[in-house]
Design an enzyme around this catalytic site. Sequence first.
Site, mmCIF file in Angstrom:
data_model
loop_
_atom_site.group_PDB
_atom_site.id
_atom_site.type_symbol
_atom_site.label_atom_id
_atom_site.label_comp_id
_atom_site.label_asym_id
_atom_site.label_seq_id
_atom_site.Cartn_x
_atom_site.Cartn_y
_atom_site.Cartn_z
ATOM 1 C CE LYS A 205 -1.796 2.527 3.229
ATOM 2 N NZ LYS A 205 -1.780 3.877 2.556
ATOM 3 N N GLY A 258 7.169 4.896 8.328
ATOM 4 C CA GLY A 258 6.269 6.007 8.621
ATOM 5 C C GLY A 258 6.470 6.518 10.032
ATOM 6 C CB SER A 259 4.316 8.631 12.117
ATOM 7 O OG SER A 259 3.134 7.895 12.383
ATOM 8 C CB THR A 262 1.390 5.070 12.001
ATOM 9 O OG1 THR A 262 0.797 6.340 11.749
ATOM 10 C CG2 THR A 262 0.691 4.018 11.149
ATOM 11 C CB ALA A 263 5.358 2.250 14.304
ATOM 12 C CD GLU A 280 13.146 4.294 8.232
ATOM 13 O OE1 GLU A 280 13.426 5.055 9.191
ATOM 14 O OE2 GLU A 280 12.724 4.698 7.141
ATOM 15 C CD GLU A 418 10.334 12.424 11.840
ATOM 16 O OE1 GLU A 418 11.189 11.959 11.078
ATOM 17 O OE2 GLU A 418 9.313 11.788 12.178
#
Length: 514
Positions: A205, A258-259, A262-263, A280, A418
């Site tokens: 995706k 991603g962030s 979200t992880a 990552e 970040e």
Amino acid sequence: MQGTFRLKKKLENILFILLCSSLGFYIFFCPAFKIFADPATLLKLHRIFLVNDSYDPSTGDVYCRVPDSGKEEVEAAVTAARDAFLGWSSKSPQERSQIMNKLADLIEHDLEAFAQAESKDQGKTITFARTVDIPRAAYNFRFFASSILHHTTECTQMDHMDCMHYTVRTPVGIAGLISPWNLPLYLLTWKIAPAIASGNTVIAKPSEMTSVTAWMMCKLLGKAGIPPGVVNIVFGTGPKAGEAIVSHPDVPLISFTGSTLTAQHIRERSAPYCKKLSLELGGKNPAIIFEDANLDQCIPTTVRSSFANQGEICLCTSRIFVQRSIYNEFLKRFVEEARKWKVGSPSDPTASMGALISKEHLEKVKNYVKKARAEGARILCGEGVDSLALPTRNQNGYFMLPTVIAEVKDESCCMQEEIFGPVTCVVLFDTEEEVIKRANGIKYGLAATIWSSNVGHVHRVAKRLQAGLVWTNCWLVRELNLPFGGMKASGIGREGAKESYEFFTEVKTITIKH
């Protein structure tokens, strides 16, 4: 017939392409062309007309629409990937390698078209897309097409037991791959290539904000010889398509870039199924400039490491620690160099920076600058200090000047969080021990840069920094054979030739008694 006519008229300025595979249909909209499917077929597929607007960051206009896929499409993708797995995993590494090299050939053949699309879709300069994103996307397939041919396994004997032991590695199965919007095809292929090289089938995706080059690659898969169902691209948002992939019981492996937030959700959703995870995530990367640094090399490289791709790279420098004796000189020259970076239309070959990804992200980045100013920090150039001149057609785009902040405290959000934009903070330090402690004093640990002419100094500091990658007297020099990944909140696992192969396979020990 009247309904069919209205539907056709509604699509009159929209490209509608059906990409057929064993999975079914992928639908993509783009107003740049006029191609239509049979109206009766469109009516049967009315459910898939749920779409998300995708904006041209350089103008602020909607320029294409991306399907809003969900559970049903992911279930179809799982079925296709499951059906294709046996045939694909049974192919020899040499056969898979040949197919992947062919795909790399096709991407390189269309490099300019891919670069133009990536630049328009993401906002990055055409130069960056042409020299970094697309060449690396093609090379990802070439690299793993080669590395898959050179892995070895272990073997040992127990003569006193008349036994021999050896290991084999087998593909995991269906790999769920979720990639971000900042380096769209670059990072999508960085996941797809090792997954299929190892014999897995994939459900990938791309970000709903930057799906165009993924769709373009879809059209090349069959030409390269990749069988239907091996690579399945599902277009949609994280909460719908991404959630369906992560929580599907038949997808045993998830690779996500991603962030950190979200992880955390991915870990929670995948935990009941004990899935393999490679995450990552974000970074708040320090550059440490010692007084013996070569500033003629350091300053232009650190400007680039701060503002390349609009600062929208997880490896970008956002905290610059400069030793006191050279602080004033560095700051003066660094600001002068940052002001030389031209912000302009992504299609302008002389532009150093293009547009940020979205209006919301632009406002988020600008708010960090406002917070820094409210805390008493000095904004030396960029946002709120210098004027931004843009072509008329780009006046509503999401542009921002390279911004340098000084006299900011370590506990400030600008030093801790970040930002992921063209903003960097410059602070001074006195001693080695002090700067190591301050550089490590955040939750992230992805990358760091050290500038010094003392080799012993460099080795000593690099060893103590809490970062998965440390560059010395350079930035973003990558050797794909070596591990890539971060510590702490910057991720779990590593990527690279050996590391990716081990992640996308399961090891099995076999014992033979003779």
